[in-house]
Design a protein around this motif. Structure first.
Motif, PDB file in Angstrom:
ATOM      1  N   ALA A  36     -35.031 -25.548   3.403  1.00 23.54           N
ATOM      2  CA  ALA A  36     -35.970 -26.469   4.042  1.00 23.54           C
ATOM      3  C   ALA A  36     -37.196 -25.732   4.563  1.00 23.54           C
ATOM      4  O   ALA A  36     -38.336 -26.213   4.421  1.00 23.54           O
ATOM      5  N   ILE A  91     -37.384 -30.713  11.314  1.00 23.59           N
ATOM      6  CA  ILE A  91     -36.071 -30.258  10.863  1.00 23.59           C
ATOM      7  C   ILE A  91     -35.102 -30.414  12.029  1.00 23.59           C
ATOM      8  O   ILE A  91     -35.354 -29.920  13.130  1.00 23.59           O
ATOM      9  N   LEU A 112     -34.388 -33.214   7.184  1.00 21.51           N
ATOM     10  CA  LEU A 112     -35.799 -32.880   7.042  1.00 21.51           C
ATOM     11  C   LEU A 112     -36.584 -34.164   6.799  1.00 21.51           C
ATOM     12  O   LEU A 112     -36.330 -34.874   5.827  1.00 21.51           O
TER      13      LEU A 112
END
Length: 263
Positions: free
Chosen positions: A39, A17, A8
């Motif tokens: 995330a 990502i 990330l």
């Protein structure tokens, strides 16, 4: 959380990502899904992030479900298979919902094969940018299962019901050019510039009012299932919120100042 199976990064208000199991063509394991969910939740909550790009490391975007997970499912006691499967599905649906309802634009930068759950994951994003190496296959039927990552919802909305049935019933592979022609893919670019092009597009899509984009996306995501009356009602409520936003006030004040300067 420390990430080992995804990456990330955020640059110029665009988060990227990267699914990072290149040796497994980024197949989605339980551990990767845990990191991915974390995330996505961070990106959704961070108001400094205006857009998200999702891509894969190496030669593949995402090969679908992890083979080791399939083996564990097959080896589980008969009496536990159903409930274990139900629990896993809750996690799958949580992941896809986070992508679909992300309150900011999401672009899938598909760099290689997107198979099964990988293809559904791309569809859960708002837009798909594909390189010349991208391909898509809804291969679930070849394993005796149904699309469980949203393909039965998202794919007909992109290509129509009949074409979606053909792709899902056969599990055949669709290359980047055909995917663009069918409407699976929104744009096509070269592999060498895929990520940069996706990030530039993300900056463009996320440059306007975050409040207006988040509210508009929420309503648009529901518009096929709602009546026109419902959409108008939701729009009225959203507009009331926009009227109070700092972005709206700043935009109107700037517009009025420009108008006064030209009089």
């Amino acid at each position: 959380m420390r990430y080992t199976l995804i990456e990330l990064h955020t640059t110029d208000a665009v988060a990227t990502i990267t699914l990072n199991r290149p040796d497994k063509r980024n197949a989605m394991s339980d551990d990767m899904r845990t990191e991915f969910i974390d995330a996505l939740e961070k990106v959704a909550a961070d108001r400094s992030i205006r857009a998200l790009v999702l891509t894969g490391a190496g030669k593949g975007f995402c090969a679908g479900g992890d083979i080791a997970g399939m083996q564990r499912r097959m080896n589980a006691p008969v009496g536990e298979v159903g409930f274990n499967g139900w629990q896993r599905q809750q996690r799958v649906h949580r992941t896809q919902a986070l992508l679909h309802t992300m309150p900011k634009p999401v672009i899938a930068a598909v760099n290689g094969a997107a198979s099964g759950l990988g293809a559904d994951t791309a569809l859960a994003c708002d837009f798909i940018l594909a390189s010349e190496w991208a391909s898509f296959t809804w291969s679930y039927v070849l394993r005796g299962i149904v699309p469980d990552g949203g393909g039965m919802y998202f794919l007909p909305r992109r290509v129509g019901l009949s074409q979606a049935k053909q792709l899902i019933f056969t599990g055949r592979k669709v290359d980047a050019d055909e995917a663009l022609a069918l409407g699976i893919v929104d744009r096509r670019t070269m592999a060498a510039s895929l990520l940069a092009d996706a990030q530039a597009w993300a900056r463009e899509l996320g440059s306007a009012s975050p409040t207006a984009i988040a509210l508009t996306k929420t309503i648009l995501n529901q518009s096929f299932e709602r009546t026109s009356h419902d959409v108008f009602a939701q729009g009225s409520q959203a507009q009331g919120i926009c009227y109070t936003s700092s972005e709206h006030r700043a935009a109107v004040e700037a517009f009025l100042a420009r108008s006064a300067a030209t009089e």
